[in-house]
Enzyme design. Structure first.
Site, short mmCIF file in Angstrom:
data_model
loop_
_atom_site.label_atom_id
_atom_site.label_comp_id
_atom_site.label_asym_id
_atom_site.label_seq_id
_atom_site.Cartn_x
_atom_site.Cartn_y
_atom_site.Cartn_z
N ILE A 40 55.24 30.87 41.25
CA ILE A 40 56.00 30.72 42.50
C ILE A 40 56.19 32.09 43.15
O ILE A 40 56.08 32.22 44.38
CB ILE A 40 57.36 30.06 42.22
CG1 ILE A 40 57.16 28.58 41.88
CG2 ILE A 40 58.30 30.20 43.42
CD1 ILE A 40 56.57 27.74 43.01
N ALA A 70 61.08 29.65 40.17
CA ALA A 70 61.14 31.10 40.44
C ALA A 70 60.34 31.88 39.40
O ALA A 70 60.60 33.05 39.16
CB ALA A 70 62.60 31.57 40.45
N GLY A 71 59.35 31.21 38.78
CA GLY A 71 58.51 31.88 37.79
C GLY A 71 57.39 32.69 38.43
O GLY A 71 57.36 32.88 39.65
N GLN A 108 47.28 50.14 39.66
CA GLN A 108 47.67 50.64 38.34
C GLN A 108 46.90 51.90 37.97
O GLN A 108 47.44 52.82 37.36
CB GLN A 108 47.45 49.54 37.30
CG GLN A 108 48.40 48.36 37.49
CD GLN A 108 47.96 47.12 36.72
OE1 GLN A 108 46.78 46.92 36.44
NE2 GLN A 108 48.93 46.26 36.38
N THR A 135 48.42 48.91 30.78
CA THR A 135 48.91 47.72 31.47
C THR A 135 49.05 46.61 30.44
O THR A 135 48.76 46.80 29.26
CB THR A 135 47.94 47.27 32.58
OG1 THR A 135 46.78 46.67 31.97
CG2 THR A 135 47.50 48.45 33.44
N CYS A 136 49.48 45.43 30.89
CA CYS A 136 49.62 44.31 29.95
C CYS A 136 48.27 43.86 29.40
O CYS A 136 48.19 43.28 28.32
CB CYS A 136 50.34 43.14 30.62
SG CYS A 136 49.50 42.52 32.10
N ASN A 137 47.19 44.13 30.14
CA ASN A 137 45.87 43.67 29.72
C ASN A 137 44.99 44.74 29.11
O ASN A 137 43.93 44.42 28.56
CB ASN A 137 45.13 43.04 30.90
CG ASN A 137 45.66 41.66 31.24
OD1 ASN A 137 46.15 40.95 30.37
ND2 ASN A 137 45.58 41.30 32.50
N ARG A 138 45.38 46.01 29.20
CA ARG A 138 44.51 47.06 28.67
C ARG A 138 45.29 48.35 28.42
O ARG A 138 46.29 48.63 29.08
CB ARG A 138 43.35 47.35 29.62
CG ARG A 138 43.73 48.00 30.92
CD ARG A 138 42.51 48.27 31.81
NE ARG A 138 41.89 47.03 32.24
CZ ARG A 138 40.66 46.67 31.91
NH1 ARG A 138 39.92 47.47 31.17
NH2 ARG A 138 40.16 45.53 32.34
#
Length: 419
Positions: free
Chosen positions: A192, A188-189, A118, A49-52
């Site tokens: 949000i 739209a980030g 995930q 994942t983006c973190n691990r």
């Protein structure tokens, strides 16, 4: 069977290092297959994942250097690049780590639920790649069940700890029934988008997404049953909104005092709840002075988030106790697997003895011996042959001063002392 875990995460490695060792979805099947083919690897699951990035393996021995060497080779990086950031767990520590990950206790946001999904995706990928066996398959299923238990038995996920969560939580306090409310989201980030999903999940009646790029607003709106407008259309729609949440990258305010005053007149003084998440602020500070406007900025939400974080920390302590007991539970299951080949060998031996005894009995019947005599001899012979070797070993155990074999035999055959 030896269980190991190698990994890096947001606690041990900065994002530029995590990127180097990530497994893109397109290469994950080939990576699983390549690692599975390594010597001593019996089962493998890769979570990225983006973190691990974590590799869970079952090996057929205690030498797990294979995993690290393969990891360096697959990403074509030298060992010095990853070693300072790497963590490595074995046996019960590896089991405990997976359970903590599944429960969100090792996440950047304590108790967040996304990691469980995930993990389930990683499990499915390994299942599809045929790299998942009995032990890891059972472990991951156990992790999913423990995560469900923790969410049911503790308050780990009850308190919002993100800005978007906190904003929606406040909105629910002010508007008891979101099913009769309209929300206007400006931007739209990611924040949000998260707020939109929370509002949608909480049954908001209408969602309006306003953004400088209407196409981006539309892409989000279709996912949450809302509709998109441009920033220039805000004055025409502001009066419809009971809830306004704004988070843009604008250097100037999006909503001014005059625009909001006009919207309030159209609403006949019906209040508006506003959350300005942006820095610099999207809503002029003077708007907060207006009657019937409840305006909150990022700093106002900090106390709510910290209070909720403490609630999650308290729940995390309960979760750790659950995990400790569940680690013991899974290790007990692993130990039962070690008994399977022994049980099979005992059964095979007993069946072989039984076969020979039966063949002898049938020949005696053919020779005309009385059936009751043959049956008695069969029972006596089979009993003696089955118990001969265990009896011999127990007699020899008299030389074993600690008496472990005798005590084990008592437990094995459930022998109670005569009263």
């Amino acid at each position: 069977m030896h269980l190991v875990t190698y990994g890096i995460n947001h606690n041990t490695a900065p994002v530029h290092v995590r990127e180097l060792f990530a497994f893109d979805a397109s290469v994950l099947p080939s990576a699983l297959s390549a690692l599975y083919q390594q010597e001593s690897v019996l089962e493998v699951v890769i979570l990225s994942t983006c973190n691990r990035t974590e590799i869970y393996c079952c090996l057929d021995d205690n030498t797990d250097n294979t995993i690290l060497a393969w990891l360096h080779d697959f990403h074509q990086l030298d060992s010095e690049t990853i070693t300072p950031y790497l963590y490595h767990y074995q046996s019960s520590d590896a089991i405990r780590h997976l359970l903590r990950v599944a429960c969100g206790l090792d996440s950047m946001v304590l108790g967040e639920p996304q990691i469980l999904g995930q993990l389930k995706d990683a499990y499915s990928q390994s299942l599809n790649a045929s790299t998942l066996g009995k032990s890891l398959g059972r472990l991951f299923q156990h992790a999913f069940a423990v995560a469900k238990q923790v969410r049911t038995d503790t308050a780990i996920g009850n308190s919002p700890v993100s800005v978007a969560f906190a904003a929606v939580s406040l909105a629910k306090q002010i508007f008891s029934d979101l099913a009769e409310s309209t929300a206007l989201l400006i931007g739209a980030g990611d924040t949000i988008e998260l707020a939109a999903r929370h509002l949608h999940d909480n049954g908001i009646e209408r969602l309006i997404i306003a953004n400088r790029t209407v196409e981006k607003a539309h892409n989000l709106a279709v996912q949450v049953d809302g509709y998109a407008i441009s920033l220039s259309e805000l004055p025409a729609h502001l009066a419809e909104a009971d809830i306004v949440i704004s988070s843009t990258a604008s250097q100037l305010p999006i909503l001014g005092k005059g625009m909001v005053e006009r919207a309030l007149k159209q609403r006949k003084r019906k209040p508006i709840f506003m959350v300005d998440i942006a820095v610099p602020r999207d809503i002029e500070a003077e708007v907060g002075q207006l009657e019937d406007i409840y305006l909150y900025c990022v700093d106002d939400l900090k106390d709510i988030i910290e209070e909720n974080l403490q609630s999650r920390r308290d729940a995390a302590l309960q979760a750790e106790e659950i995990i400790d007991s569940q680690v013991d539970h899974f290790q007990a299951w692993l130990r039962t697997q070690d008994a399977v080949p022994v049980i099979r060998a005992i059964r095979d031996s007993a069946e072989e003895l039984s076969k020979h005894s039966l063949e002898k009995a049938l020949k005696q019947l053919e020779q005309g011996l009385p059936a009751d005599q043959v049956m008695a001899e069969l029972a006596r012979s089979l009993t003696n042959r089955l118990l001969h070797e265990p009896s011999r070993q127990l007699r020899l155990s008299g030389f074993d001063e600690d008496g472990q074999l005798l005590e084990s035999a008592r437990r094995l055959f459930n022998i109670k002392d005569k009263k």
